[in-house]
Design a protein around this motif. Structure first.
Motif, short mmCIF file in Angstrom:
data_model
loop_
_atom_site.label_atom_id
_atom_site.label_comp_id
_atom_site.label_asym_id
_atom_site.label_seq_id
_atom_site.Cartn_x
_atom_site.Cartn_y
_atom_site.Cartn_z
N TRP A 1 36.49 23.57 74.46
CA TRP A 1 37.64 24.54 74.33
C TRP A 1 37.22 25.89 73.35
CZ3 TRP A 1 40.53 24.56 78.65
CH2 TRP A 1 40.66 23.44 79.31
N MET A 2 36.60 25.03 72.13
CA MET A 2 36.16 26.09 71.13
C MET A 2 35.04 27.02 71.65
SD MET A 2 37.68 24.65 68.20
CE MET A 2 36.67 25.12 66.92
N ALA A 3 34.20 26.66 72.34
CA ALA A 3 33.20 27.61 72.83
C ALA A 3 34.00 28.61 73.91
CB ALA A 3 32.17 26.82 73.64
N GLN A 4 34.70 28.09 74.69
CA GLN A 4 35.67 28.97 75.53
C GLN A 4 36.33 30.00 74.92
OE1 GLN A 4 37.43 27.11 79.11
NE2 GLN A 4 36.02 25.40 78.61
N ALA A 5 37.02 29.51 73.93
CA ALA A 5 38.01 30.46 73.17
C ALA A 5 37.11 31.68 72.54
CB ALA A 5 38.78 29.67 72.18
N HIS A 6 35.87 31.23 71.75
CA HIS A 6 35.27 31.86 71.22
C HIS A 6 34.62 33.25 72.16
CE1 HIS A 6 34.76 30.95 66.96
NE2 HIS A 6 35.18 29.89 67.34
N VAL A 7 34.06 32.55 73.22
CA VAL A 7 33.33 33.45 74.27
C VAL A 7 34.61 34.47 75.04
CG1 VAL A 7 32.11 33.78 76.65
CG2 VAL A 7 31.58 31.86 74.70
N ALA A 8 35.74 33.77 74.96
CA ALA A 8 36.61 34.54 75.54
C ALA A 8 37.12 36.09 74.74
CB ALA A 8 38.08 33.91 76.01
N LEU A 9 37.00 35.75 73.62
CA LEU A 9 37.42 36.70 72.57
C LEU A 9 36.27 37.61 72.27
CD1 LEU A 9 40.38 37.35 71.23
CD2 LEU A 9 39.93 35.15 72.52
N ARG A 10 35.07 37.14 72.29
CA ARG A 10 33.86 37.74 72.09
C ARG A 10 32.81 37.79 73.03
NH1 ARG A 10 31.70 38.82 66.73
NH2 ARG A 10 33.60 39.06 65.27
N PRO A 11 32.95 38.61 73.92
CA PRO A 11 32.07 38.58 75.33
C PRO A 11 30.60 38.78 74.77
CG PRO A 11 33.99 40.25 75.77
CD PRO A 11 34.19 39.65 74.25
N ASP A 12 30.24 39.42 73.61
CA ASP A 12 28.86 39.44 73.13
C ASP A 12 28.27 38.32 72.84
OD1 ASP A 12 28.88 42.19 73.62
OD2 ASP A 12 29.52 42.88 71.57
N LEU A 13 29.02 37.30 72.59
CA LEU A 13 28.53 35.70 72.32
C LEU A 13 27.90 35.51 73.50
CD1 LEU A 13 31.35 34.07 70.10
CD2 LEU A 13 28.92 34.96 69.37
N THR A 14 26.96 35.58 73.76
CA THR A 14 26.00 35.57 75.03
C THR A 14 25.20 34.16 75.20
OG1 THR A 14 24.03 36.65 74.00
CG2 THR A 14 25.51 38.01 75.63
N HIS A 15 25.23 33.52 74.07
CA HIS A 15 24.66 31.94 74.34
C HIS A 15 25.35 31.07 73.33
CE1 HIS A 15 21.38 29.15 74.90
NE2 HIS A 15 21.51 28.89 73.52
N VAL A 16 25.51 29.82 73.97
CA VAL A 16 26.26 28.57 73.06
C VAL A 16 25.13 27.56 73.00
CG1 VAL A 16 28.27 27.07 73.21
CG2 VAL A 16 28.41 29.54 73.94
N ASP A 17 25.00 27.20 71.84
CA ASP A 17 24.28 25.99 71.53
C ASP A 17 25.32 24.68 71.15
OD1 ASP A 17 21.66 26.69 71.45
OD2 ASP A 17 21.79 27.74 69.84
N VAL A 18 25.00 23.46 71.51
CA VAL A 18 26.08 22.37 71.47
C VAL A 18 25.20 21.34 70.84
CG1 VAL A 18 27.58 20.70 72.37
CG2 VAL A 18 27.63 22.81 73.24
N TRP A 19 25.47 20.85 69.65
CA TRP A 19 24.82 19.50 68.93
C TRP A 19 25.74 18.51 68.79
CZ3 TRP A 19 25.66 16.65 64.73
CH2 TRP A 19 24.71 15.97 64.41
#
Length: 232
Positions: A139-157
């Motif tokens: 959900w954190m990733a989805q929220a950030h990407v929804a608000l910032r379409p320029d976030l084109t890549h997500v890493d998960v650790w």
């Protein structure tokens, strides 16, 4: 009276609270303010089980989020956190609805994180790192990407590579370019926005690893013995 209260389940909460609308509502709420006294945290058992009570109110309504944190639930195959929100009428104080607290928490927490990044992250941020693989992570990733379409890549650790892979798969199903970060230091060094949602007691993100201008968002720690970042 309680038996007749409407219950709003998780699916309806998620359907009603799209991230752009929720972020805008939270922004207005933070600007205009509401009464939110210090949250109460009670130790239920000596094994770390806790009860959290979170009241808040404004002119229209008041409510209390009731949360239990039982870390040993992982051994039982259950989520460690359970929650219920009780909404009451602002004029009469009478209960109006019961709302799935976990869904509300996931949405609200992720939206607040994305709202903060709107103001604090660099405009040209492109790479998001999510640290942690619990229920909140996708959900954190989805929220950030929804608000910032320029976030084109997500890493998960995460400490558990299989759990990290599950989060990545969930994000890919939502059309988000995501992959598992195998080396946390390398992922931190490459990230523009870092969002931590863990119950770690030892620092995970170290200031020496950060590039200038990286936005760091620490969500998970709610006790004095929890720590997601070092002093730097």
């Amino acid at each position: 009276m309680a038996a007749s209260l409407p219950y709003i389940p998780a699916a309806e909460v998620h359907a009603a609270l799209d991230f752009p609308s929720l972020v805008d509502a939270l922004r207005l709420a933070f600007v205009h303010g509401a009464s939110a006294p210090v949250r109460a945290s009670h130790e239920v058992t000596s094994e770390g089980d806790r009860l959290l009570l979170m009241p808040a109110w404004d002119g229209d309504g008041l409510g209390v989020k009731i949360v239990t944190v039982f870390p040993r639930n992982r051994e039982r195959g259950l989520a460690s956190v359970a929650a219920l929100y009780v909404l009451m009428d602002g004029a009469t104080g009478y209960p109006r609805a019961l709302i799935d607290g976990e869904a509300l928490t996931l949405r609200r927490t992720a939206a607040a994180s994305a709202l903060a990044a709107q103001w604090l992250a660099r405009p040209d941020a492109q790479r998001l790192l999510v640290v942690g693989t619990g229920r909140l992570a996708p959900w954190m990733a989805q929220a950030h990407v929804a608000l910032r379409p320029d976030l084109t890549h997500v890493d998960v650790w995460g400490r558990n590579a299989d759990a990290a892979e599950e989060v990545v798969e969930a994000l890919r199903e939502e059309g988000i370019d995501a992959e598992v970060a195998l080396d946390l230091r390398v992922a931190v060094e490459q990230a523009d926005v870092i969002s931590c949602a863990t119950t770690s007691r030892e620092p995970l993100v170290h200031g020496a690893w950060l590039r200038p201008g990286t936005h760091v968002d620490l969500v998970g720690g709610f006790r004095r013995d929890m720590r997601e970042a070092d002093d730097a």
